[in-house]
Design an enzyme around this catalytic site. Structure first.
Site, PDB file in Angstrom:
ATOM      1  N   GLY A 100       0.965  -8.134   4.449  1.00 39.56           N
ATOM      2  CA  GLY A 100       0.547  -7.712   5.804  1.00 39.56           C
ATOM      3  C   GLY A 100       0.436  -6.078   6.039  1.00 39.56           C
ATOM      4  N   GLY A 102       1.881  -3.068   6.683  1.00 41.16           N
ATOM      5  CA  GLY A 102       3.190  -2.637   6.741  1.00 41.16           C
ATOM      6  C   GLY A 102       3.278  -1.095   7.358  1.00 41.16           C
ATOM      7  NE  ARG A 103       1.059   2.894   3.744  1.00 47.65           N
ATOM      8  CZ  ARG A 103       1.078   3.873   2.705  1.00 47.65           C
ATOM      9  NH1 ARG A 103       1.577   5.014   3.156  1.00 47.65           N
ATOM     10  NH2 ARG A 103       0.446   3.708   1.654  1.00 47.65           N
ATOM     11  CE  LYS A 122      -2.786   3.549   3.932  1.00 42.37           C
ATOM     12  NZ  LYS A 122      -4.041   3.261   2.819  1.00 42.37           N
ATOM     13  N   GLY A 135       6.991   2.596   6.756  1.00 44.73           N
ATOM     14  CA  GLY A 135       5.625   2.579   7.851  1.00 44.73           C
ATOM     15  C   GLY A 135       4.952   3.628   8.027  1.00 44.73           C
ATOM     16  NE  ARG A 192      -6.949   1.893   6.607  1.00 41.75           N
ATOM     17  CZ  ARG A 192      -6.683   1.283   5.857  1.00 41.75           C
ATOM     18  NH1 ARG A 192      -6.726   1.624   4.393  1.00 41.75           N
ATOM     19  NH2 ARG A 192      -5.942   0.044   5.921  1.00 41.75           N
ATOM     20  NE  ARG A 199      -6.017  -5.599   4.800  1.00 39.12           N
ATOM     21  CZ  ARG A 199      -6.046  -4.542   4.235  1.00 39.12           C
ATOM     22  NH1 ARG A 199      -5.867  -4.289   2.976  1.00 39.12           N
ATOM     23  NH2 ARG A 199      -5.891  -3.457   4.915  1.00 39.12           N
ATOM     24  CG  ASP A 269      -2.623  -6.844  -1.303  1.00 40.42           C
ATOM     25  OD1 ASP A 269      -2.746  -7.064  -2.545  1.00 40.42           O
ATOM     26  OD2 ASP A 269      -1.861  -5.927  -0.927  1.00 40.42           O
ATOM     27  CG  ASP A 279      -5.742  -1.015   1.726  1.00 35.55           C
ATOM     28  OD1 ASP A 279      -6.172  -0.656   2.748  1.00 35.55           O
ATOM     29  OD2 ASP A 279      -4.957  -1.776   1.411  1.00 35.55           O
TER      30      ASP A 279
HETATM   31  P1  AMP Z   1      -1.010  -1.279  -0.919  1.00 32.70           P
HETATM   32  O1  AMP Z   1      -0.774  -1.636  -2.402  1.00 32.70           O
HETATM   33  O2  AMP Z   1      -0.532   0.294  -0.828  1.00 32.70           O
HETATM   34  O3  AMP Z   1      -2.226  -1.815  -0.505  1.00 32.70           O
HETATM   35  O4  AMP Z   1       0.255  -1.828  -0.131  1.00 32.70           O
HETATM   36  C1  AMP Z   1       0.875  -3.181  -0.270  1.00 32.70           C
HETATM   37  C2  AMP Z   1       1.728  -3.501   0.628  1.00 32.70           C
HETATM   38  O5  AMP Z   1       2.782  -2.631   0.948  1.00 32.70           O
HETATM   39  C3  AMP Z   1       0.836  -3.726   2.107  1.00 32.70           C
HETATM   40  O6  AMP Z   1       1.638  -4.658   2.605  1.00 32.70           O
HETATM   41  C4  AMP Z   1       1.188  -2.335   2.694  1.00 32.70           C
HETATM   42  O7  AMP Z   1       1.241  -2.469   4.180  1.00 32.70           O
HETATM   43  C5  AMP Z   1       2.869  -2.065   2.344  1.00 32.70           C
HETATM   44  N1  AMP Z   1       3.116  -0.757   2.236  1.00 32.70           N
HETATM   45  C6  AMP Z   1       2.714   0.011   1.627  1.00 32.70           C
HETATM   46  N2  AMP Z   1       3.399   1.199   1.860  1.00 32.70           N
HETATM   47  C7  AMP Z   1       4.090   0.950   2.851  1.00 32.70           C
HETATM   48  C8  AMP Z   1       5.025   2.071   3.757  1.00 32.70           C
HETATM   49  N3  AMP Z   1       5.210   3.468   3.442  1.00 32.70           N
HETATM   50  N4  AMP Z   1       5.386   1.202   4.764  1.00 32.70           N
HETATM   51  C9  AMP Z   1       5.459  -0.117   5.038  1.00 32.70           C
HETATM   52  N5  AMP Z   1       4.637  -0.667   4.269  1.00 32.70           N
HETATM   53  C10 AMP Z   1       4.007  -0.474   3.266  1.00 32.70           C
HETATM   54 MG    MG Z   2      -3.175  -2.311   0.563  1.00 34.06          MG
END
Ligand code: AMP
Ligand code: MG
Length: 509
Positions: A100, A102-103, A122, A135, A192, A199, A269, A279
């Site tokens: 989901g 996360g940030r 973001k 986040g 963005r 996704r 994702d 992403d």
């Molecule tokens: P990514 O591989 O960067 O696309 O991220 C994978 C997952 O980790 C996604 O659910 C993002 O929302 C979460 N995520 C990445 N960085 C952070 C962060 N700094 N804080 C919270 N969630 C994060």
């Molecule tokens: Mg991602």
């Protein structure tokens, strides 16, 4: 006439209105079964300052002015109903469960009169999907996302867009190389923009938790809102829609291959249902042409997401999407049609791309070997992809020394080894390569990691001029820009060969 700001746009919330959501708003990390989203609020930041702005994206939205408070997450206006999306995903081949936003926080959708665009911040704070993380996003990764999403668009590669980059005035702690040396970095937020940020993993989470009612609701919503001419009525209709998704995915990946882009984290994702590049994390651009290269240090062992494997990973990811949607079908065995369609589409886009890159006009018997021999030569002589194809586009005689600036290791007489291949190619095109086509397929300027790194190091000292120069130049990457040639039309400088941020990137962002 009054200048249009974010608060005067026409906001709507189709996703929230059209799909099942979380009963609770906000709150800490938790599982949110049965939901496609959770209502959240961006966290206020101490001092949002606008640093970068895309006039083209503002134009699409009908915006004249930037509002730092909104773009920094400190203000919500009438019509916005911010939420974080729930999705899951396969990460590096393994099912990771609920992930989901996360940030990332979607402020809402803007009706531009022509289309609807989702506006998302973001790096604007925690959501129920933040798991163990903060986040936040750092300036370094935000500059990379801002510059690259805009550069990709102007290269003709489908991508999510970036409207703005705002620094938050907050320090964020990151352990860049995961070696136990965390340090404070400036925080930032990128705004963005895309048709949506749905996704493959958005569908998988419901299929993989057995919630086929929510799965159906999301599929119906997605098709109705974003795929005109399609429907979710029956197996045939679903297969047609999936073929469309497969075709768009294949198209985008063929373009990545054309420009030498390596996404770096093709988890499901991070696969857009629209086929956008989405992403931007530890992505990179080929310098020396090396199909085994991945910029992502987290993937250094198995190199799952290496340049030369992206089309295959695209197929693997499509297969995971098909499995998910299969739960809504009477005859899921028919799904192989959509997978075959992916392979057919990729072959077609890839063939078209090579004919354009080499100015062949059309594909003939024997072109396959011309291309595979070219790929071998590019590796044998450690040749820079971008410089090579651009020089080839302008070559007047099939003489190897014209290619010298593209070759890294010039000591071993490598440039001369190109003679035989060049002659074959020259004969194939009867001495008249389709140059205009080549010059539109072979960009002169791409956002190499070391270029982004120079922009980042200046920005971290408060100087955004390099980032702005790159942003501007990369709006027309196929133009000659003689004024930029000496600085940016170059193979990778030696200092960047093994430097963090240039040749190696972590997921830490
Ligand atoms: P990514 O591989 O960067 O696309 O991220 C994978 C997952 O980790 C996604 O659910 C993002 O929302 C979460 N995520 C990445 N960085 C952070 C962060 N700094 N804080 C919270 N969630 C994060
Ligand atoms: Mg991602």
């Amino acid at each position: 006439m009054a200048r249009k700001s974010l608060s005067s746009l026409s906001w709507k919330n189709r996703f929230i209105d059209g799909t099942p959501g979380d009963k609770e708003a906000g709150g800490g990390p938790r599982q949110v079964p049965g939901a496609c989203w959770s209502r959240v609020r961006p966290e206020p930041m101490p001092n949002p300052v606008l640093r970068m702005w895309s006039c083209e994206v503002a134009g699409m939205l009908g915006l004249d002015v930037a509002d730092e408070k909104i773009l920094g997450g400190n203000k919500i206006v009438m019509g916005m109903d911010p939420y974080a999306q729930r999705y899951g995903g396969h990460q590096f081949g393994n099912w990771a469960g609920q992930l989901g936003d996360g940030r990332a926080i979607t402020l809402g959708e803007v009706d531009t009169g022509k289309t609807s665009l989702e506006i998302q911040l973001k790096g604007s704070g925690r959501t129920p999907y933040s798991r163990f993380a903060d986040g936040r996003a750092v300036l370094r990764s935000s500059i990379r996302e801002f510059l690259c999403s805009e550069a990709m668009h102007h290269l003709g590669v489908p991508s999510t867009r970036a409207l703005s980059l705002v620094t938050t005035g907050e320090e964020v702690i990151r352990d860049v190389m995961y070696d136990g040396r965390p340090a404070a970095e400036p925080g930032a937020i990128v705004c963005r923009v895309a048709d949506s940020f749905i996704r493959f993993g958005s569908f998988q989470i419901h299929a993989n938790t057995g919630d086929f009612t929510t799965l159906r609701a999301l599929v119906e919503y997605t098709i109705e809102s974003h795929f005109p001419g399609h429907s979710a009525d029956c197996d045939d209709a679903l297969i047609e829609w999936l073929k469309e998704v497969a075709d768009r995915t294949a198209f985008t990946i063929a373009h990545w291959m054309r420009v030498g882009f390596v996404h770096g984290v093709m988890n499901t994702d991070n696969m857009s249902i629209h086929g956008f590049t989405i992403d931007y994390g530890p992505y990179g651009w080929l310098e020396g042409y090396d199909p085994t290269w991945t910029p992502n240090t987290t993937d250094a062992m198995t190199k799952r997401y290496r340049y030369g494997q992206q089309a295959e990973v695209g197929a693997w990811n499509i297969a995971r999407l098909l499995e998910a949607i299969g739960h809504l079908m009477r005859e899921p065995t028919r799904l192989h049609e959509a997978l075959e369609s992916y392979y057919d589409a990729y072959r077609e886009h890839s063939t078209g791309m090579w004919s354009k890159k080499l100015g062949l006009g059309h594909f003939e018997a024997g072109d396959d070997t011309l291309i595979s021999d070219l790929i071998s030569m590019l590796q044998l002589t450690e040749t820079d992809m971008t410089v090579f194809f651009r020089l080839l586009s302008n070559i007047e005689k099939p003489e190897a020394e014209h290619l010298t600036p593209a070759i890294y290791n010039q000591e071993e007489g490598a440039p001369l080894e190109w003679g035989a291949w060049l002659t074959r190619w020259w004969n194939r095109v009867n001495g008249e390569p389709a140059r205009a086509m080549m010059l539109r397929a072979n960009p002169k300027y791409v956002l190499r990691n070391w270029m982004a790194q120079i922009a980042i190091e200046s920005a971290e000292k408060g100087d955004y001029s390099v980032a702005m120069e790159l942003h501007e130049m990369l709006k027309s990457p196929y133009d000659e820009h003689p004024e930029h040639e000496e600085k940016w039309f170059l193979k990778r400088p030696e200092w960047a060969r093994n430097r963090v941020g240039s040749s190696m990137l972590s997921c830490s962002s």
